[in-house]
Design a protein around this motif. Structure first.
Motif, PDB file in Angstrom:
ATOM      1  N   ASP A   1       0.822  -1.230   0.000  1.00 33.63           N
ATOM      2  CA  ASP A   1       0.000   0.000   0.000  1.00 33.63           C
ATOM      3  C   ASP A   1       0.847   1.268   0.000  1.00 33.63           C
ATOM      4  N   GLY A   2       2.136   1.134   0.339  1.00 33.79           N
ATOM      5  CA  GLY A   2       2.991   2.309   0.494  1.00 33.79           C
ATOM      6  C   GLY A   2       2.592   3.139   1.701  1.00 33.79           C
ATOM      7  N   THR A   3       2.262   2.461   2.810  1.00 32.60           N
ATOM      8  CA  THR A   3       1.838   3.183   4.020  1.00 32.60           C
ATOM      9  C   THR A   3       2.597   2.675   5.255  1.00 32.60           C
ATOM     10  N   VAL A   4       2.684   3.555   6.245  1.00 36.17           N
ATOM     11  CA  VAL A   4       3.090   3.149   7.595  1.00 36.17           C
ATOM     12  C   VAL A   4       2.035   3.670   8.555  1.00 36.17           C
ATOM     13  N   GLU A   5       1.985   3.078   9.756  1.00 36.45           N
ATOM     14  CA  GLU A   5       0.906   3.407  10.700  1.00 36.45           C
ATOM     15  C   GLU A   5       1.468   3.758  12.077  1.00 36.45           C
ATOM     16  N   VAL A   6       0.874   4.783  12.664  1.00 41.06           N
ATOM     17  CA  VAL A   6       1.247   5.238  14.012  1.00 41.06           C
ATOM     18  C   VAL A   6      -0.048   5.383  14.806  1.00 41.06           C
TER      19      VAL A   6
ATOM     20  N   THR B   1       5.441  11.833   4.003  1.00 44.70           N
ATOM     21  CA  THR B   1       4.108  11.238   3.928  1.00 44.70           C
ATOM     22  C   THR B   1       2.991  12.287   3.996  1.00 44.70           C
ATOM     23  N   ARG B   2       1.798  11.833   3.627  1.00 41.11           N
ATOM     24  CA  ARG B   2       0.538  12.563   3.863  1.00 41.11           C
ATOM     25  C   ARG B   2      -0.287  11.692   4.792  1.00 41.11           C
ATOM     26  N   VAL B   3      -0.829  12.296   5.822  1.00 44.72           N
ATOM     27  CA  VAL B   3      -1.439  11.516   6.891  1.00 44.72           C
ATOM     28  C   VAL B   3      -2.968  11.612   6.872  1.00 44.72           C
ATOM     29  N   THR B   4      -3.611  10.456   6.995  1.00 50.54           N
ATOM     30  CA  THR B   4      -5.059  10.400   7.202  1.00 50.54           C
ATOM     31  C   THR B   4      -5.299  10.065   8.674  1.00 50.54           C
TER      32      THR B   4
ATOM     33  N   TRP C   1     -10.497   8.240  22.348  1.00 51.31           N
ATOM     34  CA  TRP C   1      -9.311   9.044  22.040  1.00 51.31           C
ATOM     35  C   TRP C   1      -8.285   8.290  21.202  1.00 51.31           C
ATOM     36  N   PHE C   2      -8.544   6.998  21.007  1.00 48.92           N
ATOM     37  CA  PHE C   2      -7.604   6.175  20.234  1.00 48.92           C
ATOM     38  C   PHE C   2      -7.658   6.620  18.770  1.00 48.92           C
ATOM     39  N   THR C   3      -6.509   6.984  18.246  1.00 49.81           N
ATOM     40  CA  THR C   3      -6.435   7.571  16.907  1.00 49.81           C
ATOM     41  C   THR C   3      -5.332   6.893  16.103  1.00 49.81           C
ATOM     42  N   VAL C   4      -5.683   6.511  14.883  1.00 49.62           N
ATOM     43  CA  VAL C   4      -4.721   5.853  14.001  1.00 49.62           C
ATOM     44  C   VAL C   4      -4.314   6.842  12.908  1.00 49.62           C
ATOM     45  N   LEU C   5      -3.009   7.014  12.760  1.00 53.27           N
ATOM     46  CA  LEU C   5      -2.482   7.894  11.714  1.00 53.27           C
ATOM     47  C   LEU C   5      -1.957   7.007  10.582  1.00 53.27           C
ATOM     48  N   THR C   6      -2.669   7.029   9.469  1.00 49.21           N
ATOM     49  CA  THR C   6      -2.226   6.264   8.300  1.00 49.21           C
ATOM     50  C   THR C   6      -1.394   7.197   7.431  1.00 49.21           C
ATOM     51  N   CYS C   7      -0.128   6.868   7.307  1.00 51.55           N
ATOM     52  CA  CYS C   7       0.818   7.766   6.628  1.00 51.55           C
ATOM     53  C   CYS C   7       1.117   7.212   5.239  1.00 51.55           C
TER      54      CYS C   7
END
Ligand code: FMN
Length: 184
Positions: free
Chosen positions: A57-62, A97-100, A146-152
């Motif tokens: 996908d070309g993504t990393v996750e935080v 990256t661009r973050v969603t 408050w749990f938030t996933v940053l898809t980069c």
């Protein structure tokens, strides 16, 4: 090392070291620096845990607290850079990256996999960054709210390797990750 001029093998090495960071707590890529830009243009860098790396996908996750300053910054500017220094591979990895920002129902499935001990990282009262009268004057909420996933989504990967002689290359998503060598 095989052919030092092989761009594909160099990119393979970068992804190998990144994905290792997700699986292995002791790997260098476990703890990238995550840099954002505040609404007034100031750089902001902090350590995070790398929770996902998906070459396909070309993504990393935080994962983060939705009330943290980085989320406020990402709402005004979705660009972020992740940086890893992997001493064993003598490799610096920079991901532009661009973050969603994902939360609520979109991340409920992932929340099920967050161990109890780690849930306390998500949600605090008063919110993260608030001045308090002493070090312990806060409560952790450990809440899905408050749990938030940053898809980069990665736009470019820069690899810099401090072997002799040094090597540096940039790989762009919009160039199908072909890559080109750069002067280190
Ligand atoms: C080893 C280490 C790992 C961390 N992992 C995370 C993480 O995965 N997510 C996160 O939001 N903050 C993490 N933090 C805390 C951040 O570095 C930072 O202090 C916090 O997120 C607040 O940043 P902000 O105010 O710029 O949003 C970690 C800190 C350390 C030292």
């Amino acid at each position: 090392m095989s052919d030092p001029h092989d761009l594909v093998a160099f990119l393979d090495l970068g992804w190998q070291r990144l994905t290792r960071g997700v699986a292995d707590r002791r790997a260098a890529a476990r703890h990238p620096v995550f840099a954002t830009v505040s609404s007034d243009g100031a750089p902001e860098a902090r350590t995070v845990v790398l929770r996902g790396a998906n070459r396909h996908d070309g993504t990393v996750e935080v994962h983060t607290d939705g009330g943290s300053d980085k989320v406020t910054s990402l709402r005004s500017n979705s660009r972020a850079q992740l940086m890893v220094w992997d001493d064993k591979a003598k490799l610096q990895i920079r991901l532009s990256t661009r973050v969603t920002i994902l939360h609520g129902g979109d991340v409920a499935d992932r929340w099920q996999n967050v161990p109890d001990g780690s849930r306390m990282a998500y949600g605090a009262s008063p919110p993260p960054g608030t001045p308090i009268p002493n070090a312990h004057a806060y409560t952790k909420l450990a809440s899905l709210d408050w749990f938030t996933v940053l898809t980069c989504r990665i736009e470019s990967i820069e690899l810099m390797q401090l072997i002799d002689p040094h090597r540096r290359a940039v790989f762009m998503a919009n160039d199908d990750w072909t890559g080109e060598w750069r002067v280190p």
